[in-house]
Design an enzyme around this catalytic site. Structure first.
Site, PDB file in Angstrom:
ATOM      1  N   GLU A  80       0.799  -1.219   0.000  1.00  0.00           N
ATOM      2  CA  GLU A  80       0.000   0.000   0.000  1.00  0.00           C
ATOM      3  C   GLU A  80       0.837   1.277   0.000  1.00  0.00           C
ATOM      4  OE1 GLU A  80      -3.172   0.258  -0.383  1.00  0.00           O
ATOM      5  OE2 GLU A  80      -3.772  -1.835  -0.179  1.00  0.00           O
ATOM      6  N   SER A 349     -48.945 -20.530  -8.177  1.00  0.00           N
ATOM      7  CA  SER A 349     -50.318 -20.444  -7.658  1.00  0.00           C
ATOM      8  C   SER A 349     -50.491 -19.486  -6.493  1.00  0.00           C
ATOM      9  CB  SER A 349     -50.797 -21.843  -7.241  1.00  0.00           C
ATOM     10  OG  SER A 349     -50.967 -22.665  -8.367  1.00  0.00           O
TER      11      SER A 349
END
Length: 649
Positions: A80, A349
């Site tokens: 980083e 349904s």
């Protein structure tokens, strides 16, 4: 000569201005309160009891830098910000290289943010790319570097950065991914963990192990190049054999993140972006009922026995529209796709109750009859439609609406839909709050329309609440970091259905688990009847690739869908799974509730009749109560009439 003097003056005054600004910023940094870098400002998620259930920064798991494995510190700095200990918040050389690379490529392909810059951005800033934000970031970076030493900055960064799958901070991430404390990681684990923050969704090893390993190899190379590991250590790295745990011990709810993501979506709909949410320190008070969420997840995990099956489910308070529990899949760690908020599936349904409400409203009654037989319907004299009943079973005689609902008879439903006119069902769906555009076709009565589960639950909430349409919602209140209320849910509702007909419909749906319905088939929910200790309205639905179970009383409404993400057809009958999950969960969450059925309206009367034929019967095992709006009941001699006065006596 004059030009050289001008350049010299510019350099002198530029240097003097820099010194003055630098001194000024230092003085300012020393006299103002210290920046708070012990909390990354992400939001706090509270349940319906105002208990904190999720905290983005996870400060409760804050770990001192002395207790963080040195291998992880080295890996983080190496990948980083390798000059972290040598710069004053900015890596000028790295910025220059990034600018050249980005100019050459024509777009941004490389960043140059230092650890301090990333920390400041995560805590205090939105993620827009305006010059104002960049200037503010630079200013706060300098302030942070003045007010804190490098160890404090690195510690804050590691405790607040996003490691994916809802894990903020190295302590949470270490426990989640490897089931280890952060001071007990091996080299491969430390490298994998340090590679995640660049893109938490892409590089975390639970969701994307292959991408995670590829990223880990880049981190490992940087460790070697920067002298943090030896050539021998580099050669001996074996990421493939790293065991990934992928669970959290906190409440042990692997589906809770689906609820959180649904909260994210609702916040965005309220105009609060995810970037603001993750940097604003907001307190979000939700309707999450942790006991209901726990019960729902437990029963799903105890029932589903196919690794590829997925589940979406929702529990709603019908009276208020509060979404109290939600699952969008089986395992959030393996798939973040939230089927509860994103997917649309055929509802089968379970669409029929809306049709039958429309039928009641259009002068049909509980005992209205159509013949159940294999039928070829002529549609507009141009095409035919030939639906079938489940397993091709037909009564081959007239049956009542009550029987059609209990048996989920498709022929009766299509005949009803055509009798009413196919636009009627579409219109009633809109009335009750379903927003999905539905096609006015005969097959809509059998649930051929694709609807999102939350959208669908809105419609069911209308009938479960006695006819009141309302918004379903997860968030009841939002406060800013200072405790100021910036949003409160306005619980508006409107009566859109006739409560008398809604009551009759709910009574009809309560028969789907009744043993009185035995004829050419059985009631669709009869297999779970032995599990039910109280009265529920229930409707199941099946397509070739979807199983639905929907059920409710006045206290809780629960919908559950089961299927495959690729829409493949089922090769086994998995309908029992949804029914059992629904029954087990509803019984558990209502164990302390006594009175949870609807009061019979004064304008409704009941008559005891044969369940299937609607005729007078002396067989108690075949009898049910048919409900009618007063004045619409049939005149039948010797029939037992039930009304409010008799019920009270």
């Amino acid at each position: 000569m004059r030009t050289l003097k001008l350049i010299g003056k510019i350099i002198f005054f530029g240097f003097l201005s820099f010194i003055i600004c630098y001194i000024g910023i230092n003085i300012y940094a020393l006299i103002i309160p210290k920046l708070n870098i012990t909390n990354n400002g992400t939001y706090f998620l509270y349940d319906n009891q105002n208990q904190l259930v999720y905290q983005g920064s996870s400060t409760s798991s804050w770990v001192d830098i002395e207790d963080i494995d040195k291998k992880l510190l080295n890996a983080t700095i190496s990948i980083e910000d390798k000059k972290f200990y040598n710069h004053f918040g900015f890596d000028i050389l790295r910025i220059g290289k990034a600018m050249i690379t980005n100019i050459q490529s024509g777009h941004i392909v490389q960043g140059a943010s230092t650890i301090t810059q990333q920390l400041v951005k995560n805590i205090y800033l939105e993620f827009d790319k305006t010059w104002a934000r960049k200037i503010e970031e630079a200013f706060l970076t300098i302030i942070a570097e003045i007010q804190y030493d490098k160890e404090e900055i690195l510690e804050a960064y590691l405790n607040t950065i996003n490691y994916g799958n809802g894990n903020y901070g190295v302590s949470n991430a270490s426990k989640y991914y490897f089931n280890k404390e952060v001071n007990n990681l091996n080299l491969e684990e430390a490298i994998i963990l340090s590679g995640i923050p660049k893109s938490p969704n892409k590089f975390n090893p639970v969701s994307n192990k292959h991408e995670s390993i590829s990223r880990a190899k880049i981190v490992a190379k940087s460790l070697l190049n920067n002298g943090f590991i030896t050539q021998e250590e580099y050669k001996n790295l074996n990421f493939e054999n790293v065991k990934i745990y992928g669970k959290t011990n906190e409440k042990n709810l692997q589906m809770l993140m689906y609820y959180q993501d649904a909260v994210y979506k609702e916040l965005e709909n309220l105009g609060i972006s995810k970037d603001i949410l993750e940097t604003g320190g907001l307190k979000v008070y939700t309707n999450l009922d942790i006991e209901k969420q726990t019960s729902l997840e437990k029963n799903i995990l105890n029932t589903i026995n196919d690794d590829e099956l997925q589940v979406a489910s929702i529990i709603v308070d019908p009276e208020t529209g509060k979404i109290e529990a939600l699952t969008g899949g089986i395992n959030y760690g393996l798939s973040q796709y939230n089927r509860a908020t994103e997917s649309k599936r055929q509802v089968g349904s379970t669409m029929k109750p809306f049709l039958y409400y429309a039928a009641l409203e259009n002068n049909l009654v509980s005992s209205s009859k159509f013949k159940s037989e294999y039928t070829i319907f002529n549609i507009n004299n141009k095409e035919t439609y030939s639906p079938t009943n489940y397993n091709d079973k037909y009564a081959n005689k007239d049956i009542t609406m009550a029987a059609a609902i209990a048996f989920s008879d498709n022929i009766y439903a299509v005949k009803t839909n055509l009798f009413l006119g196919v636009n009627t069902l579409v219109n009633i769906a809109k009335t009750i709050g379903i927003t999905e555009k539905l096609n006015a076709v005969p097959s809509l009565a059998l649930g051929t329309g694709e609807i999102n589960i939350i959208d669908y639950a809105t419609g069911y909430t209308t009938i479960a609440s006695g006819g009141y349409k309302k918004d379903l919602y997860l968030i009841r209140k939002i406060e800013d970091r200072n405790g100021n209320v910036i949003y409160t849910k306005d619980n508006k509702k409107s009566l859109v259905l006739n409560p008398n007909y809604v009551y009759i419909l709910n009574e009809l749906l309560s028969n789907t688990s009744s043993s009185a319905f035995k004829d050419y088939t059985s009631a669709t929910a009869s297999t779970i009847a032995s599990k039910l200790s109280r009265k529920y309205a229930i409707k199941t639905g099946t397509t070739v690739s979807d199983y639905w179970t929907v059920g409710y009383n006045k206290d809780d409404l629960m919908l559950i869908w089961i299927g495959y993400d690729d829409n493949r057809e089922f090769t086994k009958n998995y309908g029992y799974m949804g029914k059992n999950i629904w029954a087990d969960t509803m019984e558990e969450i209502q164990k302390d509730i006594v009175d949870n059925w609807y009061e019979t309206p004064k304008n409704v009367v009941g008559i005891i009749l044969d369940a299937v034929t609607g005729e007078v019967t002396n067989d108690a095992d075949k009898a049910i109560v048919y409900y009618y709006l007063k004045g619409s009941e049939p005149t039948i001699s010797n029939a037992t009439i039930i009304n409010e006065e008799k019920k009270k006596n």
